[in-house]
Design a protein around this motif. Sequence first.
Motif, PDB file in Angstrom:
ATOM      1  N   THR A 188      -7.757 -23.507 -34.662  1.00  0.00           N
ATOM      2  CA  THR A 188      -7.296 -22.961 -33.381  1.00  0.00           C
ATOM      3  C   THR A 188      -6.005 -23.651 -32.961  1.00  0.00           C
ATOM      4  O   THR A 188      -5.651 -24.705 -33.490  1.00  0.00           O
ATOM      5  CB  THR A 188      -8.327 -23.204 -32.256  1.00  0.00           C
ATOM      6  OG1 THR A 188      -8.468 -24.611 -32.052  1.00  0.00           O
ATOM      7  CG2 THR A 188      -9.681 -22.599 -32.574  1.00  0.00           C
ATOM      8  N   GLU A 189      -5.332 -23.047 -31.979  1.00  0.00           N
ATOM      9  CA  GLU A 189      -4.196 -23.704 -31.344  1.00  0.00           C
ATOM     10  C   GLU A 189      -4.277 -23.465 -29.850  1.00  0.00           C
ATOM     11  O   GLU A 189      -4.644 -22.378 -29.408  1.00  0.00           O
ATOM     12  CB  GLU A 189      -2.860 -23.150 -31.865  1.00  0.00           C
ATOM     13  CG  GLU A 189      -2.397 -23.777 -33.155  1.00  0.00           C
ATOM     14  CD  GLU A 189      -1.113 -23.158 -33.669  1.00  0.00           C
ATOM     15  OE1 GLU A 189      -0.790 -23.358 -34.841  1.00  0.00           O
ATOM     16  OE2 GLU A 189      -0.441 -22.456 -32.897  1.00  0.00           O
ATOM     17  N   ALA A 190      -3.905 -24.487 -29.062  1.00  0.00           N
ATOM     18  CA  ALA A 190      -3.927 -24.366 -27.606  1.00  0.00           C
ATOM     19  C   ALA A 190      -2.552 -24.012 -27.080  1.00  0.00           C
ATOM     20  O   ALA A 190      -1.548 -24.547 -27.546  1.00  0.00           O
ATOM     21  CB  ALA A 190      -4.394 -25.681 -26.989  1.00  0.00           C
ATOM     22  N   ILE A 212       1.974 -24.398 -35.444  1.00  0.00           N
ATOM     23  CA  ILE A 212       2.629 -23.762 -36.587  1.00  0.00           C
ATOM     24  C   ILE A 212       3.350 -22.488 -36.154  1.00  0.00           C
ATOM     25  O   ILE A 212       2.864 -21.742 -35.302  1.00  0.00           O
ATOM     26  CB  ILE A 212       1.552 -23.396 -37.645  1.00  0.00           C
ATOM     27  CG1 ILE A 212       0.984 -24.671 -38.256  1.00  0.00           C
ATOM     28  CG2 ILE A 212       2.117 -22.490 -38.722  1.00  0.00           C
ATOM     29  CD1 ILE A 212      -0.192 -24.425 -39.178  1.00  0.00           C
ATOM     30  N   GLY A 213       4.520 -22.259 -36.735  1.00  0.00           N
ATOM     31  CA  GLY A 213       5.187 -20.980 -36.561  1.00  0.00           C
ATOM     32  C   GLY A 213       5.911 -20.783 -35.245  1.00  0.00           C
ATOM     33  O   GLY A 213       6.196 -19.654 -34.860  1.00  0.00           O
ATOM     34  N   ILE A 214       6.220 -21.872 -34.542  1.00  0.00           N
ATOM     35  CA  ILE A 214       6.893 -21.761 -33.257  1.00  0.00           C
ATOM     36  C   ILE A 214       8.195 -22.537 -33.308  1.00  0.00           C
ATOM     37  O   ILE A 214       8.385 -23.373 -34.195  1.00  0.00           O
ATOM     38  CB  ILE A 214       6.010 -22.298 -32.107  1.00  0.00           C
ATOM     39  CG1 ILE A 214       5.551 -23.723 -32.427  1.00  0.00           C
ATOM     40  CG2 ILE A 214       4.827 -21.375 -31.868  1.00  0.00           C
ATOM     41  CD1 ILE A 214       4.775 -24.363 -31.304  1.00  0.00           C
ATOM     42  N   SER A 215       9.106 -22.271 -32.367  1.00  0.00           N
ATOM     43  CA  SER A 215      10.410 -22.941 -32.411  1.00  0.00           C
ATOM     44  C   SER A 215      10.604 -23.921 -31.263  1.00  0.00           C
ATOM     45  O   SER A 215      11.540 -24.700 -31.272  1.00  0.00           O
ATOM     46  CB  SER A 215      11.525 -21.900 -32.400  1.00  0.00           C
ATOM     47  OG  SER A 215      11.388 -21.054 -31.286  1.00  0.00           O
ATOM     48  N   ARG A 216       9.720 -23.876 -30.268  1.00  0.00           N
ATOM     49  CA  ARG A 216       9.846 -24.796 -29.140  1.00  0.00           C
ATOM     50  C   ARG A 216       8.583 -25.634 -29.023  1.00  0.00           C
ATOM     51  O   ARG A 216       7.501 -25.148 -29.327  1.00  0.00           O
ATOM     52  CB  ARG A 216      10.077 -24.023 -27.846  1.00  0.00           C
ATOM     53  CG  ARG A 216      11.469 -23.421 -27.763  1.00  0.00           C
ATOM     54  CD  ARG A 216      11.532 -22.342 -26.711  1.00  0.00           C
ATOM     55  NE  ARG A 216      10.774 -21.164 -27.152  1.00  0.00           N
ATOM     56  CZ  ARG A 216      10.743 -20.004 -26.497  1.00  0.00           C
ATOM     57  NH1 ARG A 216      11.425 -19.884 -25.394  1.00  0.00           N
ATOM     58  NH2 ARG A 216      10.031 -18.993 -26.938  1.00  0.00           N
ATOM     59  N   ALA A 226       4.038 -30.932 -30.245  1.00  0.00           N
ATOM     60  CA  ALA A 226       2.804 -31.123 -29.480  1.00  0.00           C
ATOM     61  C   ALA A 226       1.596 -31.019 -30.406  1.00  0.00           C
ATOM     62  O   ALA A 226       1.504 -30.109 -31.224  1.00  0.00           O
ATOM     63  CB  ALA A 226       2.720 -30.073 -28.378  1.00  0.00           C
ATOM     64  N   LEU A 227       0.696 -31.971 -30.284  1.00  0.00           N
ATOM     65  CA  LEU A 227      -0.485 -31.988 -31.156  1.00  0.00           C
ATOM     66  C   LEU A 227      -1.581 -31.119 -30.552  1.00  0.00           C
ATOM     67  O   LEU A 227      -2.517 -31.592 -29.931  1.00  0.00           O
ATOM     68  CB  LEU A 227      -0.969 -33.419 -31.344  1.00  0.00           C
ATOM     69  CG  LEU A 227       0.013 -34.312 -32.102  1.00  0.00           C
ATOM     70  CD1 LEU A 227      -0.450 -35.759 -32.075  1.00  0.00           C
ATOM     71  CD2 LEU A 227       0.175 -33.837 -33.533  1.00  0.00           C
ATOM     72  N   LEU A 228      -1.447 -29.809 -30.741  1.00  0.00           N
ATOM     73  CA  LEU A 228      -2.360 -28.873 -30.100  1.00  0.00           C
ATOM     74  C   LEU A 228      -3.028 -27.935 -31.096  1.00  0.00           C
ATOM     75  O   LEU A 228      -3.592 -26.922 -30.710  1.00  0.00           O
ATOM     76  CB  LEU A 228      -1.612 -28.062 -29.032  1.00  0.00           C
ATOM     77  CG  LEU A 228      -1.163 -28.886 -27.816  1.00  0.00           C
ATOM     78  CD1 LEU A 228      -0.256 -28.063 -26.926  1.00  0.00           C
ATOM     79  CD2 LEU A 228      -2.362 -29.387 -27.035  1.00  0.00           C
ATOM     80  N   ARG A 229      -2.968 -28.272 -32.369  1.00  0.00           N
ATOM     81  CA  ARG A 229      -3.657 -27.467 -33.379  1.00  0.00           C
ATOM     82  C   ARG A 229      -4.903 -28.237 -33.811  1.00  0.00           C
ATOM     83  O   ARG A 229      -4.841 -29.428 -34.101  1.00  0.00           O
ATOM     84  CB  ARG A 229      -2.748 -27.222 -34.577  1.00  0.00           C
ATOM     85  CG  ARG A 229      -3.450 -26.585 -35.777  1.00  0.00           C
ATOM     86  CD  ARG A 229      -2.458 -26.325 -36.909  1.00  0.00           C
ATOM     87  NE  ARG A 229      -3.095 -25.781 -38.086  1.00  0.00           N
ATOM     88  CZ  ARG A 229      -3.259 -26.453 -39.240  1.00  0.00           C
ATOM     89  NH1 ARG A 229      -2.829 -27.676 -39.356  1.00  0.00           N
ATOM     90  NH2 ARG A 229      -3.851 -25.873 -40.258  1.00  0.00           N
ATOM     91  N   PRO A 239       6.623 -24.764 -23.292  1.00  0.00           N
ATOM     92  CA  PRO A 239       7.712 -23.847 -23.656  1.00  0.00           C
ATOM     93  C   PRO A 239       7.361 -22.902 -24.797  1.00  0.00           C
ATOM     94  O   PRO A 239       8.013 -21.872 -24.962  1.00  0.00           O
ATOM     95  CB  PRO A 239       8.841 -24.790 -24.093  1.00  0.00           C
ATOM     96  CG  PRO A 239       8.478 -26.121 -23.535  1.00  0.00           C
ATOM     97  CD  PRO A 239       6.989 -26.169 -23.447  1.00  0.00           C
ATOM     98  N   ALA A 240       6.352 -23.231 -25.604  1.00  0.00           N
ATOM     99  CA  ALA A 240       5.984 -22.367 -26.722  1.00  0.00           C
ATOM    100  C   ALA A 240       5.029 -21.270 -26.302  1.00  0.00           C
ATOM    101  O   ALA A 240       4.738 -20.362 -27.069  1.00  0.00           O
ATOM    102  CB  ALA A 240       5.337 -23.201 -27.833  1.00  0.00           C
TER     103      ALA A 240
END
Length: 192
Positions: free
Chosen positions: A41-43, A169-173, A177-180, A50-51
């Motif tokens: 998952t990702e939060a 993963i897969g974001i530019s902004r 952040a450790l949210l995965r 910003p993401a």
Amino acid sequence: MKLLPRSFYERNTRIVAQELIGCILVFQDGKKLLSGKIVETEAYFGLSDPASHAYSGVTCRNQPMFGPAGFSYVYFTYGNHYCFNVVTERESVPGAVLIRALEPLSGINQMRKNRGVSDLLQLTSGPGKLTKAFGISAEHSNLDLTCPNFYLAEGGFEEFMKIKVSKRIGISRAKDALLRFCLSGNPHLSRN
DNA sequence: GTACTGATACTCT
DNA sequence: GAGTATCAGTACT
């Protein structure tokens, strides 16, 4: 299997993302029952992230993120793919958890048919893959996930100790952040 | 095994 | 018009 109550989702997005690991996604489409264990998952928060789609305020697309917790948020991306999210936090506070990967449990033949591949490890090992395997699309956005034909159920506690945290993963902004969250070593992850 | 690229359409600026 | 919370295929090491 115990259906997760709305109070489970009405909490901090990071906690929900972590505790969703090991839970079961159940989707009943007519007579076909599809289910899988959540392994990644990702939060995504709201105005402070910003993401997040909700970063620049409410729009037509991200409106479900501002709604009550326990609803689905499905959006289309890269011209080809849908991503499935679960809305968190209390109403009017934006937040969502992206379901990135599952381990197929039931309805595997139907998933193979939907995906057009037979390899079990390829069926649901990515956010765009699992929506295709389950047949989830835009019409499944903003649905109540505490109803009997589309819901999340409690998983096993034995998974708790194996949860790994990493960068999204897969974001530019806000990449760092450790949210995965993922189940360390599970073969159905989108990446290792 | 890793690296790069095109497909493709939706949303917001 | 630009950017995108992706995937599959191809080329190369």
